[in-house]
Design an enzyme around this catalytic site. Structure first.
Site, PDB file in Angstrom:
ATOM      1  CB  SER A 158      38.329  34.049  35.268  1.00 42.60           C
ATOM      2  OG  SER A 158      38.103  34.807  36.068  1.00 42.60           O
TER       3      SER A 158
HETATM    4  C1  LIG Z   1      36.729  37.990  37.850  1.00 43.48           C
HETATM    5  S1  LIG Z   1      35.362  38.092  38.589  1.00 43.48           S
HETATM    6  C2  LIG Z   1      34.961  36.297  38.904  1.00 43.48           C
HETATM    7  C3  LIG Z   1      34.842  35.214  37.895  1.00 43.48           C
HETATM    8  C4  LIG Z   1      34.244  33.967  37.994  1.00 43.48           C
HETATM    9  N1  LIG Z   1      34.734  33.341  39.178  1.00 43.48           N
HETATM   10  C5  LIG Z   1      33.846  33.083  36.764  1.00 43.48           C
HETATM   11  O1  LIG Z   1      33.354  32.270  36.967  1.00 43.48           O
HETATM   12  O2  LIG Z   1      34.946  33.435  35.964  1.00 43.48           O
HETATM   13  C6  LIG Z   1      35.464  38.607  40.025  1.00 43.48           C
HETATM   14  C7  LIG Z   1      34.298  38.965  40.811  1.00 43.48           C
HETATM   15  O3  LIG Z   1      34.768  39.118  42.118  1.00 43.48           O
HETATM   16  C8  LIG Z   1      33.755  39.935  42.879  1.00 43.48           C
HETATM   17  N2  LIG Z   1      34.322  40.448  44.105  1.00 43.48           N
HETATM   18  C9  LIG Z   1      35.071  41.679  44.342  1.00 43.48           C
HETATM   19  N3  LIG Z   1      35.278  41.830  45.673  1.00 43.48           N
HETATM   20  C10 LIG Z   1      34.511  40.878  46.177  1.00 43.48           C
HETATM   21  C11 LIG Z   1      34.434  40.610  47.486  1.00 43.48           C
HETATM   22  N4  LIG Z   1      34.944  41.286  48.807  1.00 43.48           N
HETATM   23  N5  LIG Z   1      33.445  39.419  47.934  1.00 43.48           N
HETATM   24  C12 LIG Z   1      32.828  38.765  47.064  1.00 43.48           C
HETATM   25  N6  LIG Z   1      33.089  38.926  45.575  1.00 43.48           N
HETATM   26  C13 LIG Z   1      33.802  39.973  45.283  1.00 43.48           C
HETATM   27  C14 LIG Z   1      33.484  40.857  41.743  1.00 43.48           C
HETATM   28  O4  LIG Z   1      32.080  41.495  42.056  1.00 43.48           O
HETATM   29  C15 LIG Z   1      33.441  40.007  40.427  1.00 43.48           C
HETATM   30  O5  LIG Z   1      32.479  39.550  40.109  1.00 43.48           O
END
Ligand SMILES: C[S@@+](CC[C@H](N)C(=O)[O-])C[C@H]1O[C@@H](n2cnc3c(N)ncnc32)[C@H](O)[C@@H]1O
Length: 424
Positions: free
Chosen positions: A82
């Site tokens: 992000s």
């Molecule tokens: C924007 S990214 C996370 C960015 C991260 N927090 C960072 O350090 O910048 C969103 C993540 O959420 C995960 N995601 C989506 N649905 C999910 C779920 N139901 N449970 C866990 N992770 C999920 C995706 O695989 C993705 O890797």
């Protein structure tokens, strides 16, 4: 005055420059000062390690999310590291203290490393992701950055992560539609959930605290944000009828709840000339319109978001809109619709005037309805504190629901009230 650089940019310098710019920008925008400990964490954690191979100027662009995985078929991003500006805001809202136990749902490594810095040696960080590739990548990057305190796991965040609960803070970093009951179960007394949540198709980062009664929540803030979509059990797709289907010029309506529409009638409506009604209310070119969007989403019956591909604008099928979603309304018959428009003000060329374009047999009336709501927002709510947002259990009896617009989800009703004090 900035001093011209004589040598190549180092990661350390890029990081300090990014934080300086973030601090300065927030001051310029009249935003709250970044808490010292969040600023310190951003100055300490090497972001470049979490986006390997990227030029430093991109790695340290404060507004840029770095997409790390795509769904080619659906043409959407599945995972990203992000952008620093939204990460900083979420960490500020989370108010993480030394010793806290934090669950991050949606991993990437960078945010987990920042959280590690904030909780210190006495705290605990758990970071989970539904995608094994994301966790493998986060593991490599955290190791490279020398952060060894984060517990990583592959699992669907809908269920939280019970074995390391309770958590003082839960930070969700994927766009959620609803609040999972597991998160409430795993949250410590006095805990907080920071979560990008869909509000009738718009996404706002809510800072949720539990009210006294179980299952009741109040949002302390609703900040603009954009996130990749939640997958797994909590995944939710809005209906999205296309009003114009030609590839490159598509126009659609995103409908989270509410209006039933007659798609054929709406398609016909778009082939006819629209009627535009102007509101008198204006904005500066650089002024965000997110507060108005949320007001319209909360108050408009037949609420929808109009989405478009660029070709629909260049061919003048529709007036210029925000491609990802512009406020729209459908009439009770589902045959006519209006969407928000902007034009340079005839009275002041620094300003843009809001209006609405209506299509279909009741097009002018729906456009007038939207313009009337814009007028109320302009006179009564502009610059104000925004709505009070409550979440209450889905089985709450209708007569016990708080006053306001009720948006019903799977586990909760979301209530948006613009007349109550949001901080009471
Ligand atoms: C924007 S990214 C996370 C960015 C991260 N927090 C960072 O350090 O910048 C969103 C993540 O959420 C995960 N995601 C989506 N649905 C999910 C779920 N139901 N449970 C866990 N992770 C999920 C995706 O695989 C993705 O890797």
């Amino acid at each position: 005055m900035s001093v011209p650089r004589t040598s190549a940019l180092t990661p350390e310098q890029a990081r300090q420059d990014m934080v300086d710019a973030l601090v300065e920008e927030r001051a310029d925008l009249g935003m709250e000062k970044l808490p010292e400990q969040v600023e310190e964490a951003l100055r300490a954690v090497p972001r470049e390690v979490f986006v390997p191979g990227l030029p430093l100027v991109e790695a340290y662009d404060r507004h840029q999310a770095i997409v790390t995985k795509h769904d080619e078929a659906k043409r959407v991003a599945l995972s990203s590291v992000s952008a620093p500006s939204i990460i900083a805001l979420m960490l500020q809202r989370a108010d993480i203290r030394p010793g806290h136990r934090v669950l991050e749902i949606g991993s990437g490594g960078y945010n987990a490393a920042l959280i590690s810095h904030l909780v210190g040696e006495t705290g605990q960080v758990t970071s989970i992701d539904i995608d094994p590739d994301v966790i493998a990548r986060a593991e490599r990057c955290l190791k490279e950055a020398g952060v060894d305190q984060v517990h990583l796991a592959v699992t669907d965040g809908e269920h939280g992560f019970a074995s390391r609960a309770p958590y003082d803070r839960i930070i969700v970093t994927a766009g959620a539609w609803d609040l999972s009951p597991s998160w409430e179960e795993q949250l410590a007394v006095g805990g907080r959930v920071v979560i990008p949540m869909r509000v009738r198709g718009l996404t706002r980062c809510l800072t949720l605290e539990r009210a006294e009664e179980p299952g009741y929540w109040r949002s302390l803030a609703a900040d603009m944000c954009g996130f990749v979509r939640m997958q797994g059990v909590g995944e939710h797709w809005e209906r999205m009828p296309l009003l114009h289907q030609e590839e490159g010029s598509q126009v659609g309506l995103r409908l989270e709840d509410g209006p039933q529409v007659d798609v054929d009638a709406l398609r016909r409506a778009l082939t006819q000339d629209g009627e535009t009604v102007w509101a008198g209310a204006c904005v500066r070119a650089d002024e965000p319109t997110d507060a108005l969007d949320l007001y319209l989403a909360s108050t408009a019956d037949g609420w929808a978001l109009l989405t478009a591909q660029r070709g629909a604008i260049t061919s003048k099928l529709i007036r210029p809109v925000v491609l990802m979603g512009t406020p729209a309304m459908v009439d009770e018959e589902g045959e006519s619709f209006s969407y928000r428009a902007l034009r340079r003000s005839p009275d002041d060329e620094e300003l843009y005037e809001f209006g609405a374009v209506g299509h279909g047999p009741a097009g002018r009336r729906v456009a007038q309805n939207m313009v009337d709501l814009i007028g109320v927002w302009d006179r009564e709510h502009r610059g104000g504190p925004g709505p009070r947002i409550d979440l209450v259990p889905i089985d709450t009896a209708a007569e016990d629901l708080p006053t306001g617009r009720v948006v019903s989800k799977r586990h909760t009703h979301m209530i948006l009230n613009w007349t109550a004090n949001p901080f009471e």
